[in-house]
Design an enzyme around this catalytic site. Structure first.
Site, mmCIF file in Angstrom:
data_model
loop_
_atom_site.group_PDB
_atom_site.id
_atom_site.type_symbol
_atom_site.label_atom_id
_atom_site.label_comp_id
_atom_site.label_asym_id
_atom_site.label_seq_id
_atom_site.Cartn_x
_atom_site.Cartn_y
_atom_site.Cartn_z
ATOM 1 N N LYS A 247 -15.939 54.831 46.010
ATOM 2 C CA LYS A 247 -16.045 55.744 47.158
ATOM 3 C C LYS A 247 -16.013 57.225 46.787
ATOM 4 C CE LYS A 247 -17.027 53.745 49.882
ATOM 5 N NZ LYS A 247 -18.387 53.110 49.750
ATOM 6 N N THR B 217 -23.198 56.369 44.636
ATOM 7 C CA THR B 217 -24.584 56.133 45.031
ATOM 8 C C THR B 217 -25.350 57.455 45.089
ATOM 9 O OG1 THR B 217 -23.580 54.453 46.432
ATOM 10 C CG2 THR B 217 -25.948 54.813 46.699
ATOM 11 N N TRP B 218 -24.681 58.471 45.535
ATOM 12 C CA TRP B 218 -25.262 59.817 45.590
ATOM 13 C C TRP B 218 -25.667 60.262 44.177
ATOM 14 C CZ3 TRP B 218 -21.911 64.616 47.320
ATOM 15 C CH2 TRP B 218 -22.764 65.686 47.637
ATOM 16 N N LYS C 199 -23.978 51.455 35.988
ATOM 17 C CA LYS C 199 -22.856 51.947 36.805
ATOM 18 C C LYS C 199 -21.614 51.106 36.553
ATOM 19 C CE LYS C 199 -21.458 50.999 41.571
ATOM 20 N NZ LYS C 199 -21.853 50.726 42.955
ATOM 21 N N THR C 200 -20.454 51.753 36.584
ATOM 22 C CA THR C 200 -19.188 51.014 36.564
ATOM 23 C C THR C 200 -18.136 51.737 37.397
ATOM 24 O OG1 THR C 200 -17.532 49.948 35.155
ATOM 25 C CG2 THR C 200 -18.184 52.161 34.506
ATOM 26 N N HIS C 201 -17.179 50.926 37.911
ATOM 27 C CA HIS C 201 -15.971 51.507 38.519
ATOM 28 C C HIS C 201 -14.755 51.240 37.637
ATOM 29 C CE1 HIS C 201 -17.864 52.654 42.189
ATOM 30 N NE2 HIS C 201 -17.906 51.478 42.760
ATOM 31 N N SER D 240 -12.414 57.139 52.745
ATOM 32 C CA SER D 240 -13.689 56.433 52.626
ATOM 33 C C SER D 240 -13.456 54.966 52.252
ATOM 34 C CB SER D 240 -14.540 57.142 51.564
ATOM 35 O OG SER D 240 -15.784 56.514 51.433
ATOM 36 N N PHE E 79 -14.522 51.618 54.134
ATOM 37 C CA PHE E 79 -15.383 50.697 53.380
ATOM 38 C C PHE E 79 -14.782 49.292 53.347
ATOM 39 C CE2 PHE E 79 -16.636 48.814 49.225
ATOM 40 C CZ PHE E 79 -18.006 48.798 49.385
HETATM 41 P P1 A3P Z 1 -17.810 58.515 53.269
HETATM 42 O O1 A3P Z 1 -17.266 57.141 53.498
HETATM 43 O O2 A3P Z 1 -16.735 59.566 53.236
HETATM 44 O O3 A3P Z 1 -18.914 58.874 54.182
HETATM 45 P P2 A3P Z 1 -19.757 55.358 46.730
HETATM 46 O O4 A3P Z 1 -21.233 55.471 46.571
HETATM 47 O O5 A3P Z 1 -18.998 55.719 45.498
HETATM 48 O O6 A3P Z 1 -19.362 54.057 47.315
HETATM 49 O O7 A3P Z 1 -19.324 56.485 47.758
HETATM 50 C C1 A3P Z 1 -19.630 56.385 49.105
HETATM 51 C C2 A3P Z 1 -19.281 57.678 49.777
HETATM 52 O O8 A3P Z 1 -20.231 58.686 49.371
HETATM 53 C C3 A3P Z 1 -19.360 57.577 51.285
HETATM 54 O O9 A3P Z 1 -18.428 58.541 51.774
HETATM 55 C C4 A3P Z 1 -20.799 58.004 51.509
HETATM 56 O O10 A3P Z 1 -21.098 58.391 52.823
HETATM 57 C C5 A3P Z 1 -20.879 59.162 50.535
HETATM 58 N N1 A3P Z 1 -22.264 59.554 50.225
HETATM 59 C C6 A3P Z 1 -23.306 58.758 49.930
HETATM 60 N N2 A3P Z 1 -24.423 59.467 49.781
HETATM 61 C C7 A3P Z 1 -24.089 60.762 50.002
HETATM 62 C C8 A3P Z 1 -24.820 61.987 50.026
HETATM 63 N N3 A3P Z 1 -26.125 62.024 49.814
HETATM 64 N N4 A3P Z 1 -24.142 63.122 50.282
HETATM 65 C C9 A3P Z 1 -22.811 63.097 50.512
HETATM 66 N N5 A3P Z 1 -22.068 61.978 50.519
HETATM 67 C C10 A3P Z 1 -22.702 60.811 50.272
#
Ligand code: A3P
Length: 287
Positions: A41, A45-46, A98-100, A130, A134
């Protein structure tokens, strides 16, 4: 059906992942592989989508040929769902993965081959917020319970992939020993172009300003939310049930203020200071 957490080398992992620990641990990284490492979180993915856009020199069409979890495979899930280990093995170099996993559990082959690692950290309050949302939709973890209970679990590290505190500190303390770029969610939110430039440099590339602007646009929250190849809408529903809430939730810095009570924030801060007092690592909790 909800999964439970099982301790693997002292770190709680989903019981769909834990039985495959030996295969995960023995993952064979290759020279040139690039690893995206994050605590869950934190904007994984971003970052994945940014890296993909950089890899393809800003060509969005090339980034839309498959969902993000196929383009940048998650090494903990190779034994559970496609893409499987064989497919990932057959990918041409350089592979992006990718890894966590926390620092100490990252398969040693990544370090042996001096692979590039991009670590992205997000402040603990927003990561916890988050993660709580999730875990309502992620069936690979136990039910989150009440927010108060969840916050206690987060603070004690009893959530999937363990302690946020140990995770962010683990990579921070070791970053100079490796080819590692350590980034912050809050910085990307504040100035995406500048952070994207850092990633481009780190990956040994050079892209024109117009391409960087395009990457900023295509990886903005609003664009990614409607991009089926980036928003997890194609992910198996048995693992991620998005009927009530979507994976792309808010994407903000400071949303924790909508969830933490004043008292919870005080207790969190007291505990945070104890856990983080020995490190130089500092986070922004609002921008
Ligand atoms: P929120 O739950 O606060 O909205 P991960 O990819 O590590 O699981 O993280 C998910 C978090 O990153 C979520 O946060 C998601 O909405 C946010 N996120 C995904 N894409 C994003 C983007 N383009 N810009 C900002 N936050 C993003």
């Amino acid at each position: 059906m909800r999964s439970q957490l099982i301790l693997v080398e002292g770190v709680p992992l989903s019981d769909i992942i834990a039985p495959h620990w030996q295969e995960i641990h023995n993952f064979q990284a290759r020279p040139g592989d690039v690893l995206i490492a994050t605590y869950p979180k934190s904007g994984t993915t971003w970052l994945q989508e940014m890296v993909e856009m950089i890899r393809h020199n800003g060509d969005l069409e090339k980034c839309q040929q498959a969902p993000i979890y196929e383009r940048i495979p998650f090494i903990e899930l190779l034994q559970c769902m496609p893409p499987d280990a064989e497919t990932v093995n057959a990918l041409p170099s350089p592979r992006y993965l990718k890894t966590h996993l926390p620092y100490q559990l990252v398969p040693s082959s990544f370090w042996d081959h001096n692979c590039k690692v991009i670590y992205l950290a997000r402040n603990a309050r927003d990561a916890a917020t988050s993660y709580y949302h999730f875990d309502h939709i992620a069936k690979l973890h136990p039910e989150p319970g009440s927010w108060d209970q969840y916050l206690q679990r987060f603070m004690s590290g009893n959530v999937g992939w363990g302690s946020w505190y140990d995770h962010v500190k683990g990579f921070w303390e070791e970053k100079d020993k490796h080819d590692m770029l350590y980034l912050f969610y809050e910085d990307i939110k504040q100035d995406p172009a500048s952070e994207i430039r850092k990633i481009i440099r780190f990956l040994g590339k050079d892209l024109p300003d117009a391409t960087i602007e395009k990457i900023v646009h295509c990886t903005s929250f609003s664009q990614m939310k409607k991009n089926a190849m980036a928003n997890y809408s194609t992910f198996p529903k048995e693992i991620l049930d998005q009927s009530q809430q979507t994976f792309m939730r808010k994407g903000q810095v400071g949303d924790w203020k909508n969830l933490f009570t004043v008292r919870q924030n005080e207790l969190f801060e007291e505990d945070y200071r104890k856990k983080m007092n020995q490190t130089t690592l500092k986070f922004k909790v609002s921008i």
